[in-house]
Design a protein around this motif. Structure first.
Motif, PDB file in Angstrom:
ATOM      1  N   GLN A   1       0.841  -1.211  -0.174  1.00 30.90           N
ATOM      2  CA  GLN A   1      -0.042   0.029  -0.009  1.00 30.90           C
ATOM      3  C   GLN A   1       0.914   1.299  -0.091  1.00 30.90           C
ATOM      4  N   LEU A   2       2.001   1.306   0.614  1.00 27.46           N
ATOM      5  CA  LEU A   2       2.995   2.437   0.735  1.00 27.46           C
ATOM      6  C   LEU A   2       3.369   2.570  -0.531  1.00 27.46           C
ATOM      7  N   ALA A   3       3.925   1.520  -1.339  1.00 24.27           N
ATOM      8  CA  ALA A   3       4.539   1.569  -2.552  1.00 24.27           C
ATOM      9  C   ALA A   3       3.445   2.194  -3.619  1.00 24.27           C
ATOM     10  N   GLU A   4       2.298   1.649  -3.495  1.00 25.14           N
ATOM     11  CA  GLU A   4       1.014   2.373  -4.190  1.00 25.14           C
ATOM     12  C   GLU A   4       0.960   3.977  -4.094  1.00 25.14           C
ATOM     13  N   GLU A   5       0.933   4.257  -2.516  1.00 27.11           N
ATOM     14  CA  GLU A   5       0.863   5.628  -2.532  1.00 27.11           C
ATOM     15  C   GLU A   5       1.796   6.387  -3.069  1.00 27.11           C
ATOM     16  N   ILE A   6       3.223   6.048  -2.846  1.00 24.39           N
ATOM     17  CA  ILE A   6       4.254   6.764  -4.044  1.00 24.39           C
ATOM     18  C   ILE A   6       4.144   6.664  -5.384  1.00 24.39           C
ATOM     19  N   ARG A   7       3.434   5.600  -5.739  1.00 25.24           N
ATOM     20  CA  ARG A   7       3.284   5.665  -7.076  1.00 25.24           C
ATOM     21  C   ARG A   7       2.449   6.430  -7.703  1.00 25.24           C
ATOM     22  N   ASN A   8       1.067   6.863  -6.745  1.00 22.34           N
ATOM     23  CA  ASN A   8       0.146   7.939  -7.160  1.00 22.34           C
ATOM     24  C   ASN A   8       0.851   9.225  -7.061  1.00 22.34           C
ATOM     25  N   HIS A   9       1.779   9.478  -5.878  1.00 25.48           N
ATOM     26  CA  HIS A   9       2.484  10.866  -5.945  1.00 25.48           C
ATOM     27  C   HIS A   9       3.388  10.927  -7.318  1.00 25.48           C
ATOM     28  N   LEU A  10       3.917   9.675  -7.770  1.00 24.84           N
ATOM     29  CA  LEU A  10       4.888  10.166  -9.123  1.00 24.84           C
ATOM     30  C   LEU A  10       3.896  10.303 -10.269  1.00 24.84           C
ATOM     31  N   LYS A  11       2.701   9.707 -10.380  1.00 19.46           N
ATOM     32  CA  LYS A  11       1.886  10.167 -11.110  1.00 19.46           C
ATOM     33  C   LYS A  11       1.364  11.592 -11.111  1.00 19.46           C
ATOM     34  N   SER A  12       1.221  12.032 -10.197  1.00 18.66           N
ATOM     35  CA  SER A  12       0.729  13.342 -10.099  1.00 18.66           C
ATOM     36  C   SER A  12       1.848  14.464 -10.305  1.00 18.66           C
ATOM     37  N   PHE A  13       2.978  13.866 -10.178  1.00 15.54           N
ATOM     38  CA  PHE A  13       4.287  14.767 -10.211  1.00 15.54           C
ATOM     39  C   PHE A  13       4.518  14.931 -11.974  1.00 15.54           C
ATOM     40  N   LYS A  14       3.823  14.017 -12.759  1.00 14.19           N
ATOM     41  CA  LYS A  14       4.156  14.100 -14.025  1.00 14.19           C
ATOM     42  C   LYS A  14       3.048  14.998 -14.874  1.00 14.19           C
ATOM     43  N   LYS A  15       2.241  15.481 -14.063  1.00 17.03           N
ATOM     44  CA  LYS A  15       0.991  16.241 -14.422  1.00 17.03           C
ATOM     45  C   LYS A  15       1.612  17.790 -14.281  1.00 17.03           C
TER      46      LYS A  15
END
Length: 98
Positions: free
Chosen positions: A84-98
């Motif tokens: 779940q922690l890895a998934e949260e980081i992944r979601n932050h990475l996605k928002s970083f690209k925007k």
């Protein structure tokens, strides 16, 4: 060739904010205002510090995914929390690209 002038009124704060956004996008204030007026999506350039943070987050996400896989059989609850922690980081990475 651009020869015409348009004047707008804004507060000091608004002017500073517009200049800052134009600098982040790597263009002049005039160019930035034209682009936003015509609804052209302006993407700010990534600073070296932001790039470094992005790369660290990618490493952390990969490491947490590996840790999760390591504990999958021996401790499923811990594995799920780490995933779940890895998934949260992944979601932050996605928002970083925007």
């Amino acid at each position: 060739m651009k020869r015409e002038y348009i004047q707008i009124r804004c507060s000091i704060y608004e002017k500073k904010l517009l200049k800052k956004r134009a600098v982040r996008a790597g263009i002049s204030l005039s160019e930035y205002l034209r682009a936003t007026a015509f609804k052209i999506n302006m993407v700010e350039r990534i600073t070296p510090e932001q790039l470094e943070c992005y790369q660290l987050l990618v490493q952390y996400k990969n490491n947490f995914s590996r840790i999760s896989n390591m504990f999958k059989k021996s401790n499923p609850k811990l594995s799920k929390e780490v995933q779940q922690l890895a998934e949260e980081i992944r979601n932050h990475l996605k928002s970083f690209k925007k």
